[in-house]
Design a protein around this motif. Sequence first.
Motif, PDB file in Angstrom:
ATOM      1  N   ASP A   1       0.592  -0.851   0.099  1.00  0.00           N
ATOM      2  CA  ASP A   1      -0.185  -0.218  -0.129  1.00  0.00           C
ATOM      3  C   ASP A   1       1.048   1.259   0.249  1.00  0.00           C
ATOM      4  OD1 ASP A   1      -2.428  -1.486   0.331  1.00  0.00           O
ATOM      5  OD2 ASP A   1      -2.698  -1.497   2.041  1.00  0.00           O
ATOM      6  N   ARG A   2       2.063   1.354   0.913  1.00  0.00           N
ATOM      7  CA  ARG A   2       2.944   2.796   0.671  1.00  0.00           C
ATOM      8  C   ARG A   2       3.210   2.587  -0.365  1.00  0.00           C
ATOM      9  NH1 ARG A   2       7.304   2.125   4.884  1.00  0.00           N
ATOM     10  NH2 ARG A   2       8.483   0.607   3.185  1.00  0.00           N
TER      11      ARG A   2
ATOM     12  N   THR B   1       0.994   3.929  -3.037  1.00  0.00           N
ATOM     13  CA  THR B   1       0.989   6.008  -2.560  1.00  0.00           C
ATOM     14  C   THR B   1       1.694   6.276  -2.989  1.00  0.00           C
ATOM     15  OG1 THR B   1      -0.689   4.950  -0.990  1.00  0.00           O
ATOM     16  CG2 THR B   1       0.571   7.482  -0.819  1.00  0.00           C
ATOM     17  N   GLN B   2       3.568   5.984  -3.019  1.00  0.00           N
ATOM     18  CA  GLN B   2       4.257   6.547  -4.012  1.00  0.00           C
ATOM     19  C   GLN B   2       4.590   6.609  -5.380  1.00  0.00           C
ATOM     20  OE1 GLN B   2       7.632   4.067  -0.696  1.00  0.00           O
ATOM     21  NE2 GLN B   2       8.253   6.280  -1.566  1.00  0.00           N
TER      22      GLN B   2
ATOM     23  N   ARG C   1       2.129   6.710  -6.868  1.00  0.00           N
ATOM     24  CA  ARG C   1       1.061   7.279  -7.743  1.00  0.00           C
ATOM     25  C   ARG C   1       1.338   9.104  -7.360  1.00  0.00           C
ATOM     26  NH1 ARG C   1      -4.054   2.891  -5.295  1.00  0.00           N
ATOM     27  NH2 ARG C   1      -4.056   2.026  -7.396  1.00  0.00           N
ATOM     28  N   GLN C   2       1.746   8.901  -6.729  1.00  0.00           N
ATOM     29  CA  GLN C   2       2.388  10.791  -6.124  1.00  0.00           C
ATOM     30  C   GLN C   2       3.335  10.822  -6.561  1.00  0.00           C
ATOM     31  OE1 GLN C   2       3.223  10.657  -1.763  1.00  0.00           O
ATOM     32  NE2 GLN C   2       1.332  10.427  -0.980  1.00  0.00           N
TER      33      GLN C   2
ATOM     34  N   SER D   1      -8.294  -2.147 -10.101  1.00  0.00           N
ATOM     35  CA  SER D   1      -7.227  -0.633 -10.803  1.00  0.00           C
ATOM     36  C   SER D   1      -6.069  -0.763 -12.127  1.00  0.00           C
ATOM     37  CB  SER D   1      -6.100  -0.491  -9.675  1.00  0.00           C
ATOM     38  OG  SER D   1      -5.524  -1.934  -9.175  1.00  0.00           O
TER      39      SER D   1
END
Length: 413
Positions: A79-80, A83-84, A86-87, A122
């Motif tokens: 998950d982390r 997130t990285q 996608r950011q 996704s």
Amino acid sequence: MFRPLLIFVGLRYSQAKHKNKFVSFISMASILGIALGVTALIVGLSAMNGFEKALRDEMLAIIPHAELETVNGSFKNLDRSLTQVRQHPDVIAASPYIMLNGLLQKDDKIKALQIRAIAPESEREVTSVESYIKGGGWALLKSGQRSIILGKSVALKLALKVGDSLTLLLPQDSGPQLKSPRQINLTLVGLFAMGGQLDNSLGFMHIDDAKQILGFDSANGIAFKVADVLDAQKIARDVGYSLNDYLYIKSWITSQGYLYQDIQMVKSLMYVILLLVIAVACFNIVSTLVMAVNEKRGDIAILKTMGASKWMLRGIFIVQGAFNGLVGCLLGAVIGIYVASNLTAIVKSIETVIGHKFLSGDIYFIDFLPSSLNYEQVTVVVIAAFLMSVLSTLYPAWRASNIQPALELGFAH
């Protein structure tokens, strides 16, 4: 309407009938040669543009732009990591996956296959594979049902139809003793037909099923879509270096980039080769003007005695040659634009007549000859061809300006 004398005389010479019919023939050959070269260059470049566009629109829609795969095991904190990824400002979307390599077995038929276990929610944001799946898209893959979606060509080779059961054979860590492969029963729930080699080498299953089969806690890969496909490799490196996991960094450029490089190379070679064809056609203008100068020696001598300067005489024959070049360029541009605009339909008609397809969908990612007309390229081609035709007039024009009136009119002893 007022026209400078050199343009008036040059155009009259261009349109006048020559005493020597061979001069007229060479003049027409030069016009047709330039037209043919311009047409071929416009059509060829449009076809290359079409392949490049098809590569982006068709192939890069069904394969991820970039991928990150763990060297060992799976992501420690998926998950982390997601997130990285996608950011990152150049990443549009990202999706986890697990890649399995195994053998599919149905009765006595076996097929080696790469299976991509995806998260349906996704995955549709990263690729457009779903649009090629018949009968329901990713909704056919449900967690816990051990279902699989295969390419149509794989299903044909294994004699499978939707609803059939089949066996997936996966290798086991043998250790000191050789172990038989693991056997996992799967159900075929859907078929896809994307074209090219992917139909014959790729299958899809739900990521939860793959986790359960392999004993993973999370995915071992992250696929993502980038804003600039040509910069995918650099973006993939930037994203990969920002994560703490030990990763393989891949992009479409490493796996399919040879197609794009081949298109660019062929386009460059086409520019050079067909501009040389136009240059050869322009040499006919030199021949035409040299013979025209010899035919008009008396006229040139009279113009000189009436006060025509060397530059005016040069201008007359430059205008005459440039007129032929302009007619050839415009004729070639019109024909080239028409053929390039209808190239796909024309080639399909030829294929229907001869009963043979030039491009096979089983080998290439498309089964038709694409075309994308770029008017900027058309303008560059026409201007380059016209400038070459003007340059070819300089030597004959220089010869015309050096004719001596006294010798031509018989005044000298």
